[in-house]
Design an enzyme around this catalytic site. Structure first.
Site, PDB file in Angstrom:
ATOM      1  N   LYS A 175     -14.137 -59.999  21.222  1.00 26.04           N
ATOM      2  CA  LYS A 175     -13.000 -59.700  22.094  1.00 26.04           C
ATOM      3  C   LYS A 175     -13.274 -58.419  22.892  1.00 26.04           C
ATOM      4  O   LYS A 175     -13.082 -58.359  24.106  1.00 26.04           O
ATOM      5  CB  LYS A 175     -11.748 -59.517  21.213  1.00 26.04           C
ATOM      6  CG  LYS A 175     -10.438 -59.647  21.956  1.00 26.04           C
ATOM      7  CD  LYS A 175      -9.284 -59.350  21.023  1.00 26.04           C
ATOM      8  CE  LYS A 175      -8.444 -60.555  20.749  1.00 26.04           C
ATOM      9  NZ  LYS A 175      -7.231 -60.248  19.998  1.00 26.04           N
ATOM     10  N   THR A 184       5.892 -55.270  14.655  1.00 27.58           N
ATOM     11  CA  THR A 184       7.222 -55.485  14.086  1.00 27.58           C
ATOM     12  C   THR A 184       7.113 -55.371  12.566  1.00 27.58           C
ATOM     13  O   THR A 184       6.460 -56.208  11.930  1.00 27.58           O
ATOM     14  CB  THR A 184       7.756 -56.872  14.498  1.00 27.58           C
ATOM     15  OG1 THR A 184       7.700 -56.954  15.927  1.00 27.58           O
ATOM     16  CG2 THR A 184       9.180 -57.083  14.016  1.00 27.58           C
ATOM     17  N   GLU A 226       8.382 -53.377  20.136  1.00 32.58           N
ATOM     18  CA  GLU A 226       8.033 -54.006  21.414  1.00 32.58           C
ATOM     19  C   GLU A 226       8.948 -55.195  21.674  1.00 32.58           C
ATOM     20  O   GLU A 226       9.226 -55.967  20.766  1.00 32.58           O
ATOM     21  CB  GLU A 226       6.564 -54.458  21.352  1.00 32.58           C
ATOM     22  CG  GLU A 226       6.068 -55.091  22.614  1.00 32.58           C
ATOM     23  CD  GLU A 226       6.299 -54.215  23.824  1.00 32.58           C
ATOM     24  OE1 GLU A 226       5.773 -53.084  23.867  1.00 32.58           O
ATOM     25  OE2 GLU A 226       7.026 -54.655  24.742  1.00 32.58           O
ATOM     26  N   PHE A 227       9.367 -55.345  22.951  1.00 33.48           N
ATOM     27  CA  PHE A 227      10.297 -56.440  23.274  1.00 33.48           C
ATOM     28  C   PHE A 227       9.735 -57.396  24.333  1.00 33.48           C
ATOM     29  O   PHE A 227      10.461 -58.241  24.835  1.00 33.48           O
ATOM     30  CB  PHE A 227      11.632 -55.861  23.765  1.00 33.48           C
ATOM     31  CG  PHE A 227      12.309 -54.992  22.734  1.00 33.48           C
ATOM     32  CD1 PHE A 227      13.070 -55.542  21.715  1.00 33.48           C
ATOM     33  CD2 PHE A 227      12.149 -53.614  22.770  1.00 33.48           C
ATOM     34  CE1 PHE A 227      13.670 -54.741  20.747  1.00 33.48           C
ATOM     35  CE2 PHE A 227      12.755 -52.799  21.811  1.00 33.48           C
ATOM     36  CZ  PHE A 227      13.510 -53.367  20.792  1.00 33.48           C
ATOM     37  N   LEU A 228       8.439 -57.231  24.701  1.00 32.87           N
ATOM     38  CA  LEU A 228       7.937 -58.070  25.800  1.00 32.87           C
ATOM     39  C   LEU A 228       7.933 -59.551  25.422  1.00 32.87           C
ATOM     40  O   LEU A 228       7.877 -59.910  24.247  1.00 32.87           O
ATOM     41  CB  LEU A 228       6.536 -57.624  26.231  1.00 32.87           C
ATOM     42  CG  LEU A 228       5.361 -57.639  25.253  1.00 32.87           C
ATOM     43  CD1 LEU A 228       4.834 -59.027  24.993  1.00 32.87           C
ATOM     44  CD2 LEU A 228       4.252 -56.758  25.780  1.00 32.87           C
ATOM     45  N   LYS A 242      14.901 -54.177  16.630  1.00 30.91           N
ATOM     46  CA  LYS A 242      13.916 -55.229  16.931  1.00 30.91           C
ATOM     47  C   LYS A 242      14.266 -56.536  16.202  1.00 30.91           C
ATOM     48  O   LYS A 242      14.359 -57.606  16.811  1.00 30.91           O
ATOM     49  CB  LYS A 242      12.514 -54.741  16.540  1.00 30.91           C
ATOM     50  CG  LYS A 242      11.437 -55.786  16.637  1.00 30.91           C
ATOM     51  CD  LYS A 242      11.208 -56.263  18.065  1.00 30.91           C
ATOM     52  CE  LYS A 242      10.363 -57.528  18.112  1.00 30.91           C
ATOM     53  NZ  LYS A 242      10.293 -58.095  19.442  1.00 30.91           N
ATOM     54  N   LEU A 299      19.869 -69.685  26.892  1.00 33.08           N
ATOM     55  CA  LEU A 299      20.810 -70.781  26.686  1.00 33.08           C
ATOM     56  C   LEU A 299      20.213 -72.095  27.211  1.00 33.08           C
ATOM     57  O   LEU A 299      20.928 -72.918  27.767  1.00 33.08           O
ATOM     58  CB  LEU A 299      22.146 -70.485  27.368  1.00 33.08           C
ATOM     59  CG  LEU A 299      23.056 -69.448  26.691  1.00 33.08           C
ATOM     60  CD1 LEU A 299      24.353 -69.261  27.485  1.00 33.08           C
ATOM     61  CD2 LEU A 299      23.401 -69.849  25.255  1.00 33.08           C
ATOM     62  N   CYS A 324       6.742 -65.175  17.176  1.00 32.25           N
ATOM     63  CA  CYS A 324       7.666 -64.099  16.776  1.00 32.25           C
ATOM     64  C   CYS A 324       9.018 -64.538  16.208  1.00 32.25           C
ATOM     65  O   CYS A 324       9.399 -64.079  15.135  1.00 32.25           O
ATOM     66  CB  CYS A 324       7.911 -63.166  17.958  1.00 32.25           C
ATOM     67  SG  CYS A 324       6.459 -62.185  18.315  1.00 32.25           S
ATOM     68  N   ARG A 336       0.222 -70.321  18.969  1.00 28.87           N
ATOM     69  CA  ARG A 336       0.639 -69.975  17.603  1.00 28.87           C
ATOM     70  C   ARG A 336       2.048 -70.510  17.358  1.00 28.87           C
ATOM     71  O   ARG A 336       2.953 -70.248  18.134  1.00 28.87           O
ATOM     72  CB  ARG A 336       0.597 -68.452  17.405  1.00 28.87           C
ATOM     73  CG  ARG A 336      -0.818 -67.904  17.403  1.00 28.87           C
ATOM     74  CD  ARG A 336      -0.822 -66.407  17.230  1.00 28.87           C
ATOM     75  NE  ARG A 336      -0.258 -65.719  18.372  1.00 28.87           N
ATOM     76  CZ  ARG A 336      -0.072 -64.385  18.431  1.00 28.87           C
ATOM     77  NH1 ARG A 336      -0.407 -63.630  17.409  1.00 28.87           N
ATOM     78  NH2 ARG A 336       0.441 -63.835  19.513  1.00 28.87           N
TER      79      ARG A 336
HETATM   80  N1  NAD Z   1       3.272 -61.513  20.716  1.00 33.66           N
HETATM   81  C1  NAD Z   1       4.486 -61.132  21.070  1.00 33.66           C
HETATM   82  O1  NAD Z   1       5.120 -61.706  21.950  1.00 33.66           O
HETATM   83  C2  NAD Z   1       5.121 -59.939  20.398  1.00 33.66           C
HETATM   84  C3  NAD Z   1       6.257 -59.348  20.995  1.00 33.66           C
HETATM   85  C4  NAD Z   1       6.842 -58.253  20.378  1.00 33.66           C
HETATM   86  C5  NAD Z   1       6.330 -57.772  19.175  1.00 33.66           C
HETATM   87  N2  NAD Z   1       5.245 -58.379  18.619  1.00 33.66           N
HETATM   88  C6  NAD Z   1       4.708 -57.821  17.374  1.00 33.66           C
HETATM   89  O2  NAD Z   1       3.568 -57.045  17.706  1.00 33.66           O
HETATM   90  C7  NAD Z   1       2.575 -57.161  16.678  1.00 33.66           C
HETATM   91  C8  NAD Z   1       1.276 -57.666  17.266  1.00 33.66           C
HETATM   92  O3  NAD Z   1       1.487 -58.964  17.745  1.00 33.66           O
HETATM   93  P1  NAD Z   1       0.415 -59.710  18.674  1.00 33.66           P
HETATM   94  O4  NAD Z   1       1.014 -60.997  19.069  1.00 33.66           O
HETATM   95  O5  NAD Z   1      -0.056 -58.776  19.729  1.00 33.66           O
HETATM   96  O6  NAD Z   1      -0.751 -59.945  17.585  1.00 33.66           O
HETATM   97  P2  NAD Z   1      -2.230 -60.465  17.815  1.00 33.66           P
HETATM   98  O7  NAD Z   1      -2.609 -61.211  16.618  1.00 33.66           O
HETATM   99  O8  NAD Z   1      -2.339 -61.110  19.158  1.00 33.66           O
HETATM  100  O9  NAD Z   1      -3.097 -59.130  17.894  1.00 33.66           O
HETATM  101  C9  NAD Z   1      -3.410 -58.323  16.820  1.00 33.66           C
HETATM  102  C10 NAD Z   1      -4.784 -57.708  17.080  1.00 33.66           C
HETATM  103  O10 NAD Z   1      -5.021 -56.716  16.077  1.00 33.66           O
HETATM  104  C11 NAD Z   1      -6.408 -56.759  15.765  1.00 33.66           C
HETATM  105  N3  NAD Z   1      -6.630 -56.076  14.481  1.00 33.66           N
HETATM  106  C12 NAD Z   1      -6.346 -56.500  13.229  1.00 33.66           C
HETATM  107  N4  NAD Z   1      -6.706 -55.559  12.326  1.00 33.66           N
HETATM  108  C13 NAD Z   1      -7.196 -54.510  13.029  1.00 33.66           C
HETATM  109  C14 NAD Z   1      -7.728 -53.243  12.658  1.00 33.66           C
HETATM  110  N5  NAD Z   1      -7.817 -52.868  11.391  1.00 33.66           N
HETATM  111  N6  NAD Z   1      -8.151 -52.419  13.636  1.00 33.66           N
HETATM  112  C15 NAD Z   1      -8.092 -52.792  14.937  1.00 33.66           C
HETATM  113  N7  NAD Z   1      -7.602 -53.977  15.347  1.00 33.66           N
HETATM  114  C16 NAD Z   1      -7.161 -54.831  14.404  1.00 33.66           C
HETATM  115  C17 NAD Z   1      -6.735 -58.241  15.763  1.00 33.66           C
HETATM  116  O11 NAD Z   1      -8.125 -58.464  15.889  1.00 33.66           O
HETATM  117  C18 NAD Z   1      -5.939 -58.709  16.989  1.00 33.66           C
HETATM  118  O12 NAD Z   1      -6.721 -58.638  18.174  1.00 33.66           O
HETATM  119  C19 NAD Z   1       3.192 -58.055  15.607  1.00 33.66           C
HETATM  120  O13 NAD Z   1       3.823 -57.269  14.650  1.00 33.66           O
HETATM  121  C20 NAD Z   1       4.218 -58.851  16.389  1.00 33.66           C
HETATM  122  O14 NAD Z   1       5.266 -59.306  15.573  1.00 33.66           O
HETATM  123  C21 NAD Z   1       4.620 -59.440  19.201  1.00 33.66           C
END
Ligand code: NAD
Length: 431
Positions: A35, A121, A152-154, A205, A251, A261, A329
């Protein structure tokens, strides 16, 4: 400011690129070598509108860096965001093992004052856990580090837009110095900034996601009643949305909520409640309704194709968990495909951006070049509201279908128009 983002997934990457665009120097760290190697060349690991350009621009202008070395990211940075995944455990609780690993690695790296801001989260108690891990290595809270919750809320599919136009920024901390520094970082986004305690920030959140989920389950319940009484849920939702107390968002009746999420966070919140001695009956019913809603699509398909599906081919349009993203996912489309396959149906499928990801988890599907090839089936089922599906040449679709059947799980077409065109058309809650 110099900022480190640990975890370059959907949240970390968009936040990193966005903060760089605001003029900060941002070091994005990930354990995934491939990546990071791709990101250094400007190749994004997933589709998100505008993200590739944003990354390329900030790489070129020397504000955005990608590395697999935590030290390289942490040393120069004043603020260290943790944005790693917090997937659900079997029990529904948030799995904090990635956060714990980062905290352990950080504990030996902190050499001067840092703010550790948790974007992942996480349930109440997680900040205390990270603090304990850092203190075990002799780091002193308030001196070597402070800790904050910056949820994060995106929305995936609108993530870059949401970064630059957030509805609010929530900052949870207990040292006022932290609030001032984080405020300065996010102030250019000109959104309301809510300063609060870490526990409240984390609950904002979880409560926000649970509320959004409840709106979807609510309108799906109404949709099913609309079908019984001959009303149109799209107009019902529009009529409700004009009421300022209600608002129009979330809605849209359909197949339920999936994705990485809403389900995960709702289950985690139910568990947070349970662990503190409270049974969250209402939250549980939102989930139950959601599971039921996904199965209603299968009943609709059987209503038109008959109970026996083993000799049928079903065309699926939309594989990502929603339009605008390549993320599959917890995609409900893939769940519905599995339900259909269990009944023996063959599946053809198309998605504008998510086929590569879908292939990895659902190899036994015939992926097609375009929607018209998908339509060479017994029925067409639409499961994500991509713009290009709204522009389809419907005469050509009808010509390709064995039976002129469209099951629209995301209500992108007008039922009246579809019937006039000669389709057997079933939307969700459309009378
Ligand atoms: N995806 C969403 O829409 C969204 C929105 C708001 C909040 N969140 C929250 O944000 C968090 C991240 O979600 P995401 O969808 O971006 O996850 P994701 O799985 O896409 O990304 C997580 C990244 O962390 C990396 N990682 C894991 N262990 C690591 C380490 N020790 N050091 C460095 N990198 C490491 C992984 O390789 C991966 O690239 C979660 O808690 C999720 O609930 C997600």
């Amino acid at each position: 400011m110099r900022v480190c983002i640990i975890g370059t997934g959907y949240v970390g990457l968009v936040t990193g690129a966005g903060l760089a665009e605001l003029g900060n120097k941002v070091f994005c760290v990930d354990v995934d070598d491939e990546k990071i190697a791709n990101l250094k060349k400007g190749k994004t690991p997933f589709y998100e509108e505008g993200l590739k350009d944003l990354i390329e621009k900030n790489l070129k202008e020397g504000r955005l860096f990608f590395t697999t070395s935590l030290a390289e990211g942490v040393h120069p940075s004043k603020i260290v965001f943790i944005a790693v995944g917090t997937p659900p455990k079997e029990t529904g609780e948030a799995d904090l093992s990635f956060v714990i690993k980062v905290a352990e690695d950080l504990s030996c790296l902190i050499d001067k004052y840092k703010i550790i801001a948790i974007k992942s989260t996480v349930p109440v108690g997680a900040l205390e856990l990270v603090t304990q891990i850092l203190e075990r290595e002799g780091k002193k809270k308030g001196v070597d580090f402070d800790i904050a919750s910056t949820p994060e809320f995106l929305r995936e599919g609108n993530a870059v837009y949401d970064f630059f136009h957030p509805s609010r920024t929530v900052l949870g901390y207990d040292n006022p110095k932290v609030g001032k520094i984080l405020h300065e970082l996010f102030a250019p986004l000109r959104a309301p900034i809510l300063h609060t305690s870490p526990a409240t920030a984390q609950m904002i959140k979880y409560a926000s996601n649970a509320f959004l989920a409840s709106r979807i389950s609510f309108i799906n319940e109404i949709a099913n009643i609309c079908e019984k009484v001959g009303a149109d849920v799209v107009e019902v939702a529009r009529g409700m949305g004009y009421d300022r107390r209600i608002g129009e968002g979330y809605l849209n009746a359909g197949i339920g909520f999936g994705g990485p999420c809403l389900v995960k966070d709702l289950k985690a919140l139910i568990k947070i409640a349970e662990n503190s001695g409270y049974e969250a009956h209402f939250l549980k019913s939102i989930l139950e309704k959601n599971e039921h809603q996904t199965r209603t699509i299968l009943y609709k398909i059987k209503q038109v194709l008959g109970e026996v599906l083993y000799d049928k081919t079903v065309g699926i349009l939309g594989l990502s968990f929603k339009a605008g993203t390549s993320d599959v996912r917890n995609s409900l489309s893939l769940k519905i495909i599995k339900l259909l396959q269990k009944e023996g149906a063959k599946i053809k499928a198309y998605d504008p951006k998510a086929m590569e990801e879908a292939r990895k988890v659902a190899p036994d599907v015939t992926y097609t070049e375009d929607p018209y090839e998908t339509a060479q089936s017994d029925a067409l089922v639409i499961l994500a509201a991509w713009g290009e599906f709204k522009e389809l040449d419907l005469e050509k679709i009808k010509g390709n279908l064995k039976n002129p059947v469209i099951i629209d799980g995301v209500n992108i077409f007008d039922p009246e128009k579809m019937r006039k065109l000669g389709f057997v058309y079933k939307g969700v809650g459309r009378g």
